[in-house]
Design a protein around this motif. Structure first.
Motif, short mmCIF file in Angstrom:
data_model
loop_
_atom_site.label_atom_id
_atom_site.label_comp_id
_atom_site.label_asym_id
_atom_site.label_seq_id
_atom_site.Cartn_x
_atom_site.Cartn_y
_atom_site.Cartn_z
N VAL A 305 0.82 -1.06 0.06
CA VAL A 305 -0.15 0.01 -0.05
C VAL A 305 0.76 1.28 0.09
O VAL A 305 0.61 2.18 -0.96
CB VAL A 305 -1.04 -0.01 1.29
CG1 VAL A 305 -0.33 0.30 2.50
CG2 VAL A 305 -1.94 1.13 1.09
N GLY A 306 1.93 1.04 0.72
CA GLY A 306 2.94 2.30 0.64
C GLY A 306 3.48 2.60 -0.59
O GLY A 306 3.55 3.69 -0.84
N ALA A 308 2.18 1.95 -3.47
CA ALA A 308 1.02 2.40 -4.30
C ALA A 308 1.09 3.86 -4.01
O ALA A 308 0.74 4.62 -5.12
CB ALA A 308 -0.09 1.45 -4.14
N GLU A 309 1.10 4.36 -2.83
CA GLU A 309 0.68 5.66 -2.41
C GLU A 309 1.91 6.51 -3.12
O GLU A 309 1.87 7.66 -3.73
CB GLU A 309 0.69 5.73 -0.96
CG GLU A 309 -0.65 5.31 -0.56
CD GLU A 309 -0.34 5.12 1.17
OE1 GLU A 309 -1.65 5.26 1.73
OE2 GLU A 309 0.58 5.15 1.54
N ARG A 312 1.40 6.94 -6.70
CA ARG A 312 0.39 7.98 -7.02
C ARG A 312 0.94 9.22 -6.75
O ARG A 312 0.61 10.16 -7.58
CB ARG A 312 -0.47 7.82 -5.95
CG ARG A 312 -1.91 8.63 -5.83
CD ARG A 312 -2.54 8.84 -4.64
NE ARG A 312 -1.66 9.08 -3.39
CZ ARG A 312 -2.26 8.73 -2.33
NH1 ARG A 312 -2.95 8.36 -1.85
NH2 ARG A 312 -1.18 9.32 -1.20
N ASP A 313 1.59 9.58 -5.58
CA ASP A 313 2.24 10.86 -5.35
C ASP A 313 3.11 11.16 -6.23
O ASP A 313 3.13 12.46 -6.72
CB ASP A 313 3.02 10.86 -3.81
CG ASP A 313 1.71 10.72 -2.77
OD1 ASP A 313 0.66 10.99 -3.02
OD2 ASP A 313 2.17 10.24 -1.66
N ASP A 370 -7.01 -2.19 0.60
CA ASP A 370 -6.34 -0.79 0.80
C ASP A 370 -5.34 -0.54 -0.25
O ASP A 370 -5.37 0.50 -0.77
CB ASP A 370 -5.78 -0.54 2.16
CG ASP A 370 -4.97 -1.71 2.46
OD1 ASP A 370 -4.41 -2.52 1.78
OD2 ASP A 370 -4.17 -1.34 3.52
N VAL A 374 -5.96 2.64 -3.50
CA VAL A 374 -5.27 3.54 -3.73
C VAL A 374 -5.43 4.25 -4.96
O VAL A 374 -5.56 5.39 -5.38
CB VAL A 374 -3.58 3.48 -3.46
CG1 VAL A 374 -2.84 4.75 -3.69
CG2 VAL A 374 -3.48 3.04 -1.97
N LYS A 377 -9.40 5.14 -6.21
CA LYS A 377 -9.84 6.61 -5.76
C LYS A 377 -9.35 7.40 -6.63
O LYS A 377 -9.93 8.72 -6.76
CB LYS A 377 -9.49 6.81 -4.38
CG LYS A 377 -9.96 5.62 -3.40
CD LYS A 377 -9.47 6.04 -1.83
CE LYS A 377 -10.24 5.19 -0.82
NZ LYS A 377 -9.68 5.44 0.69
N GLU A 378 -8.27 7.26 -7.23
CA GLU A 378 -7.67 8.43 -8.36
C GLU A 378 -8.20 8.28 -10.04
O GLU A 378 -8.20 8.86 -10.48
CB GLU A 378 -6.14 8.15 -8.30
CG GLU A 378 -5.60 8.41 -7.02
CD GLU A 378 -5.67 9.78 -6.60
OE1 GLU A 378 -6.20 10.76 -7.24
OE2 GLU A 378 -5.71 10.10 -5.26
#
Length: 416
Positions: A305-306, A308-309, A312-313, A370, A374, A377-378
């Motif tokens: 999950v980290g 993936a974030e 995304r960022d 989760d 990530v 939601k985008e």
């Protein structure tokens, strides 16, 4: 002190490695031998090998396989003479190559081999791609790969699977890059690239036949701290066409869960592109792709999950920088005008960092929903992952709730 430190990167280190090396595999059936020859280039009238290893002060040598073939069980390794990064032709050396220059080009070719049907550019930094793009011509593929992460590409290694023309060379010369590799260079291109005196320009003719390296295996050696070795066969993706994907489906507590929507043709195209790019990214990794261009690349993290974030960022950050550069020829980090920054922020937010309509790719299964959420939601519309989690049903449910599709590859793609 600072001048003394900087001088170590300019120093040329000699190595103590022999001209030839043999590796023997011995069992009751006899001995199988691989024979290697050290690679050197003519630099300023002298024969020189690698500049240094991963860091100045580390001796290093590059060897090419000249004889032998290993058969282990049902696996037969690649035959001698089919050279890529181990036997580059240096057309311009500036500072001659070090270990990282060679391994970065090798990492680029590891990805590039799957896309020989179209002009494709792979830019690599520290063994991971900063940008990969397929386009209608080499210059466009280079530009899109560069702008996927212009900051990370600084000092990177570029591999292009087509002859480099004047238009592409001029774009390359506008940037600071360490290495460029291609199968050939049109007349006048080397004159343009020579303006970047420290750029290593490599010709690797076998790039024309990169698709012949799909599915071939080599032996991968990993040294341990105590001098021991782990040997494994190299990873080869089994998913090479859209028919190799399977729509996500699983059973949990006697109930069957299945993805509701099949991918569109465009999604399948990006799914395949993303999965094959993913095979060249350090684990744990999650990447986002759209229109056969990388949008955000997350590498080398400990939790899914980290990463993936992070991917995304990065997509948001890189889009801000790309728009700032294209509009004002200024990086996002140097742009001071508040009104311009606000306008860019609004545009990036509207486009969700380019993630809306993208494909999310994971090198291993999502252990919980989760991770996949990530991306969903985008605005991610499709997900690729190996499958195999005890909670695959949660990820399937999440995709169905967002009307996204998901496929399984049935094969993990770790890279360390």
């Amino acid at each position: 002190m600072s001048s003394e430190i900087s001088s170590i990167y300019k120093r040329i280190y000699s190595d103590s490695f022999p001209d030839r090396m043999e590796i023997n595999f011995i069992d009751r059936g006899g001995k199988q031998t691989l024979i290697y020859e050290k690679v050197q280039w003519n630099i300023g009238g002298e024969r020189k090998g690698l500049r240094y290893g991963e860091n100045p002060g580390q001796e290093a040598a590059l060897y090419k396989l000249i004889n032998g073939n290993i058969i282990l069980g049902e696996v037969s390794t690649i035959l001698p003479g089919k050279y890529l990064a181990s036997n580059v032709e240096l057309l311009q050396s500036g500072k001659h190559p070090g270990k990282i220059n060679i391994t970065d080009i090798d990492s680029a070719l590891n990805i590039l081999r799957y896309f020989n049907d179209s002009p494709c550019t792979v830019i690599v930094k520290h063994n991971n791609p900063s940008g990969v793009a397929i386009a209608s011509k080499p210059s466009l593929s280079f530009y899109r790969a560069l702008m996927a992460d212009r900051v990370a590409a600084f000092g990177g290694a570029v591999a292009i699977n087509r002859e480099i023309d004047i238009e592409t060379a001029e774009l390359i010369a506008e940037n600071y890059l360490e290495v460029v590799a291609a199968p050939e260079y049109k007349e006048g291109v080397l004159d343009i690239l020579s303006k970047k005196k420290n750029l290593r320009v490599m010709r690797i003719e076998n790039i024309k036949r990169l698709d012949e390296f799909i599915g071939t295996e080599v032996l991968d050696f990993k040294s341990l701290t105590d001098g021991g070795l782990i040997v494994q066969t190299s990873f080869t993706p089994k998913t090479l066409k859209k028919e190799d994907f399977s729509l996500a489906r699983t059973t949990f507590n006697g109930k069957e869960y299945a993805i509701n929507r099949k991918p569109t043709d465009r999604e399948y195209e990006d799914m395949l592109f993303g999965w094959l790019v993913e095979s060249g990214v350090t684990s744990n990794s999650v990447i986002y792709v759209k229109d056969r261009v990388t949008v955000g690349i997350g590498t080398g993290e400990q939790d899914r999950v980290g990463v993936a974030e992070i991917a995304r960022d990065k997509a948001y950050k890189k889009m801000r920088d790309r728009i700032s550069w294209e509009l004002y020829r200024t990086s996002w980090y140097s742009l001071k005008e508040e009104l311009r920054r606000k306008e860019i922020e609004e545009e990036v937010s509207r486009l969700r960092g380019g993630l809306k309509g993208s494909v999310m790719v994971s090198d291993a299964f999502f252990p919980f929903r989760d991770g996949v959420e990530v991306g969903l939601k985008e605005g991610v519309t499709a997900v690729v992952q190996p499958g195999g989690s005890l909670r695959d049903h949660e990820s399937i449910q999440a995709c169905n709730e967002y009307n996204a599709t998901m496929v399984f590859t049935g094969q993990r793609s770790f890279r360390h």
